[in-house]
Design a protein around this motif. Structure first.
Motif, PDB file in Angstrom:
ATOM      1  N   SER A 292       7.519 -12.141   2.359  1.00  0.00           N
ATOM      2  CA  SER A 292       8.297 -11.323   0.871  1.00  0.00           C
ATOM      3  C   SER A 292       8.481 -10.278   0.869  1.00  0.00           C
ATOM      4  N   GLU A 293       9.131  -9.399  -0.396  1.00  0.00           N
ATOM      5  CA  GLU A 293       9.933  -8.085  -0.163  1.00  0.00           C
ATOM      6  C   GLU A 293       8.694  -7.067  -0.181  1.00  0.00           C
ATOM      7  N   GLU A 294       7.961  -7.369  -0.936  1.00  0.00           N
ATOM      8  CA  GLU A 294       6.524  -6.694  -1.231  1.00  0.00           C
ATOM      9  C   GLU A 294       5.762  -7.063  -0.217  1.00  0.00           C
ATOM     10  N   GLU A 295       5.546  -7.891   0.619  1.00  0.00           N
ATOM     11  CA  GLU A 295       4.920  -7.812   1.747  1.00  0.00           C
ATOM     12  C   GLU A 295       5.170  -7.718   2.438  1.00  0.00           C
ATOM     13  N   GLU A 296       6.060  -7.515   2.972  1.00  0.00           N
ATOM     14  CA  GLU A 296       7.241  -6.660   3.760  1.00  0.00           C
ATOM     15  C   GLU A 296       6.914  -4.988   3.897  1.00  0.00           C
ATOM     16  N   PHE A 297       7.154  -4.490   2.764  1.00  0.00           N
ATOM     17  CA  PHE A 297       6.435  -3.329   2.416  1.00  0.00           C
ATOM     18  C   PHE A 297       4.815  -2.532   2.760  1.00  0.00           C
ATOM     19  N   VAL A 298       4.477  -4.282   2.559  1.00  0.00           N
ATOM     20  CA  VAL A 298       2.116  -2.933   3.205  1.00  0.00           C
ATOM     21  C   VAL A 298       2.916  -3.787   4.556  1.00  0.00           C
ATOM     22  N   ILE A 299       3.566  -4.357   5.278  1.00  0.00           N
ATOM     23  CA  ILE A 299       3.243  -4.987   6.800  1.00  0.00           C
ATOM     24  C   ILE A 299       3.908  -3.326   6.932  1.00  0.00           C
ATOM     25  N   VAL A 300       4.843  -2.576   7.071  1.00  0.00           N
ATOM     26  CA  VAL A 300       5.784  -1.730   7.065  1.00  0.00           C
ATOM     27  C   VAL A 300       5.159  -0.358   7.171  1.00  0.00           C
ATOM     28  N   SER A 301       3.959  -0.210   6.406  1.00  0.00           N
ATOM     29  CA  SER A 301       3.320   0.565   5.245  1.00  0.00           C
ATOM     30  C   SER A 301       1.715   0.782   6.821  1.00  0.00           C
ATOM     31  N   ARG A 302       1.558  -0.553   7.530  1.00  0.00           N
ATOM     32  CA  ARG A 302       0.573  -0.688   7.735  1.00  0.00           C
ATOM     33  C   ARG A 302       0.502  -0.354   9.214  1.00  0.00           C
ATOM     34  N   VAL A 303       1.738  -0.554   9.412  1.00  0.00           N
ATOM     35  CA  VAL A 303       2.031  -0.798  11.282  1.00  0.00           C
ATOM     36  C   VAL A 303       2.265   0.377  11.209  1.00  0.00           C
ATOM     37  N   THR A 304       3.140   1.329  10.860  1.00  0.00           N
ATOM     38  CA  THR A 304       3.622   2.879  10.908  1.00  0.00           C
ATOM     39  C   THR A 304       2.524   3.294  10.887  1.00  0.00           C
ATOM     40  N   GLY A 305       1.070   3.149   9.846  1.00  0.00           N
ATOM     41  CA  GLY A 305       0.103   4.035   9.669  1.00  0.00           C
ATOM     42  C   GLY A 305      -1.474   4.176  11.066  1.00  0.00           C
ATOM     43  N   ALA A 306      -1.763   4.431  10.278  1.00  0.00           N
ATOM     44  CA  ALA A 306      -3.387   4.503  11.700  1.00  0.00           C
ATOM     45  C   ALA A 306      -3.812   3.188  11.039  1.00  0.00           C
ATOM     46  N   ALA A 307      -4.074   2.947  12.875  1.00  0.00           N
ATOM     47  CA  ALA A 307      -4.574   1.104  12.940  1.00  0.00           C
ATOM     48  C   ALA A 307      -6.179   1.068  12.631  1.00  0.00           C
ATOM     49  N   GLN A 308      -5.818  -0.442  12.157  1.00  0.00           N
ATOM     50  CA  GLN A 308      -7.254  -0.418  11.596  1.00  0.00           C
ATOM     51  C   GLN A 308      -8.231  -1.572  12.677  1.00  0.00           C
ATOM     52  N   ALA A 309      -9.209  -0.790  12.534  1.00  0.00           N
ATOM     53  CA  ALA A 309     -10.583  -1.487  13.045  1.00  0.00           C
ATOM     54  C   ALA A 309     -10.738  -2.641  12.105  1.00  0.00           C
ATOM     55  N   VAL A 310     -11.117  -3.673  13.226  1.00  0.00           N
ATOM     56  CA  VAL A 310     -11.361  -4.891  12.875  1.00  0.00           C
ATOM     57  C   VAL A 310     -13.089  -5.213  13.306  1.00  0.00           C
ATOM     58  N   ALA A 311     -13.353  -5.857  12.388  1.00  0.00           N
ATOM     59  CA  ALA A 311     -15.194  -5.584  12.925  1.00  0.00           C
ATOM     60  C   ALA A 311     -15.553  -6.651  12.874  1.00  0.00           C
ATOM     61  N   PRO A 312     -16.223  -7.306  14.003  1.00  0.00           N
ATOM     62  CA  PRO A 312     -17.002  -8.401  14.306  1.00  0.00           C
ATOM     63  C   PRO A 312     -17.938  -9.373  13.014  1.00  0.00           C
ATOM     64  N   VAL A 313     -17.848  -9.905  12.390  1.00  0.00           N
ATOM     65  CA  VAL A 313     -18.791 -10.590  11.706  1.00  0.00           C
ATOM     66  C   VAL A 313     -19.107 -12.054  11.643  1.00  0.00           C
ATOM     67  N   ALA A 314     -19.010 -12.888  13.260  1.00  0.00           N
ATOM     68  CA  ALA A 314     -19.541 -13.718  13.608  1.00  0.00           C
ATOM     69  C   ALA A 314     -19.520 -13.797  15.465  1.00  0.00           C
ATOM     70  N   ASP A 315     -19.989 -14.552  15.527  1.00  0.00           N
ATOM     71  CA  ASP A 315     -20.645 -14.552  17.042  1.00  0.00           C
ATOM     72  C   ASP A 315     -19.921 -16.117  17.495  1.00  0.00           C
TER      73      ASP A 315
END
Length: 344
Positions: free
Chosen positions: A189-212
């Motif tokens: 959606s337009e709202e989701e695409e706005f968030v996508i652009v903000s995240r991709v053009t901003g600082a990278a998000q670190a993914v934490a391991p929560v299981a193995d």
């Protein structure tokens, strides 16, 4: 998350297990925006140990989702870009002759991973796609007469582009049938695409391991213990049977639209996927809506449409919808009765 938390004993309670899957989903959604249905089906496939066929245009985070998921469960991730010049050895591996020693050594292919992404799988010819048949069904690869097991858990997610048809090959029926579900991924959606652009053009998000992977195997084993009422299995059998002989469900007019119906794998996968969905929802028993919710995803790629259906623009989803209306789901059982039946 500290390392000691990763090595705690496997949880057995369905609500606790659902909570852990929610943590995995939370980490994925740090990076991937929207696509809730797609992400839920990815987790269903992961819990049920099934493979996923994903259809969507490029740029919808299909590769990113699998890569992020692999980080969250500390599993190995491999990506194969399918092209017309690919050969089976590029997938499974081959034997290599060493001139110095005079011996042969085995070079393992990228299928030896926990999560395998087969990107644009329909761009390679049938002989390459067929190289995945053994590993998807048997979880093993035979190279020069020697059989090797792939890591456990093992899930294949294949993507295909619905727009481009030039330079693509239809998947063999035996290959298609090995995918538990086919999921259609649409635009955000337009709202989701706005968030996508903000995240991709901003600082990278670190993914934490929560299981193995050990914990994931325990969750898969726990998922297989969920109680399924016999009436639900009978319902799945009747739905799949209606794809082969619509007249049995009072839908004789659908016969001309279906060339081939679904195989018994469809029935098995309806129950397995329904079980995994119920598990994600925090229950230790399956309800009719769990099975109904996954029916279209399980059946849409297994129904081979006739020329009449294609000429009239009738989709497999429309056929499944009509079958579900003609074959009613069983009554929702009382929770107390389900628990008594499950413990007996």
């Amino acid at each position: 998350m500290n390392q000691s938390a990763l090595h705690q004993p496997a949880m057995t309670s369905a609500p606790q297990a659902a909570s852990q899957m929610e943590q995995i989903l939370y980490e994925v959604k740090k990076v991937v925006v929207g696509q809730d249905h797609f992400l839920e089906r990815v987790l269903v496939a992961l819990l049920a140990g099934g493979h996923l066929l994903v259809e969507g245009v490029p740029g919808l985070a299909k590769t990113l989702t699998v890569n992020t998921l692999a980080q969250a469960i500390q599993g190995t991730f491999r990506r194969i870009q399918f092209t017309p010049d690919l050969v089976p050895a590029d997938l499974v591996g081959t034997r290599i002759y060493n001139q110095k020693t005079g011996d042969f050594s085995t070079s393992l292919g990228p299928v030896f991973a926990n999560l395998l992404l087969a990107d644009e799988i329909n761009r390679a010819p049938a002989k390459v796609q067929s190289a995945l048949l053994e590993v998807m069904q048997e979880r093993q690869v035979t190279i020069a007469g020697e059989t090797r097991k792939v890591p456990d858990p093992f899930v294949v997610m294949a993507t295909q582009n619905p727009i481009e048809t030039e330079g693509t090959y239809p998947l063999p029926e035996a290959q298609v049938d090995r995918f538990m579900m086919k999921v259609l991924v649409g635009y955000p959606s337009e709202e989701e695409e706005f968030v996508i652009v903000s995240r991709v053009t901003g600082a990278a998000q670190a993914v934490a391991p929560v299981a193995d992977t050990r914990q994931l195997l325990a969750l898969q084993a726990r998922c297989r213990t969920l109680y399924v009422d016999p009436s639900l299995i009978q319902f799945a059998v009747r739905v799949v049977s209606a794809t082969r002989d619509p007249g049995k469900a009072g839908l004789r007019d659908l016969s001309r639209l279906i060339l081939y119906g679904a195989s018994p794998r469809a029935t098995i996968n309806m129950i397995a996927a329904g079980r995994a969905l119920a598990f994600l929802r925090g229950r230790d028993y399956v309800l009719p809506e769990d099975v109904v919710d996954v029916t279209a995803d399980v059946l849409r790629h297994r129904i081979v449409l006739s020329y009449e259906a294609l000429s009239e623009s009738v989709s497999a989803d429309e056929i499944v919808s009509r079958i579900l209306k003609a074959v009613p789901a069983p009554e929702k059982p009382l929770e107390a009765h389900v628990r008594v039946a499950a413990s007996s």
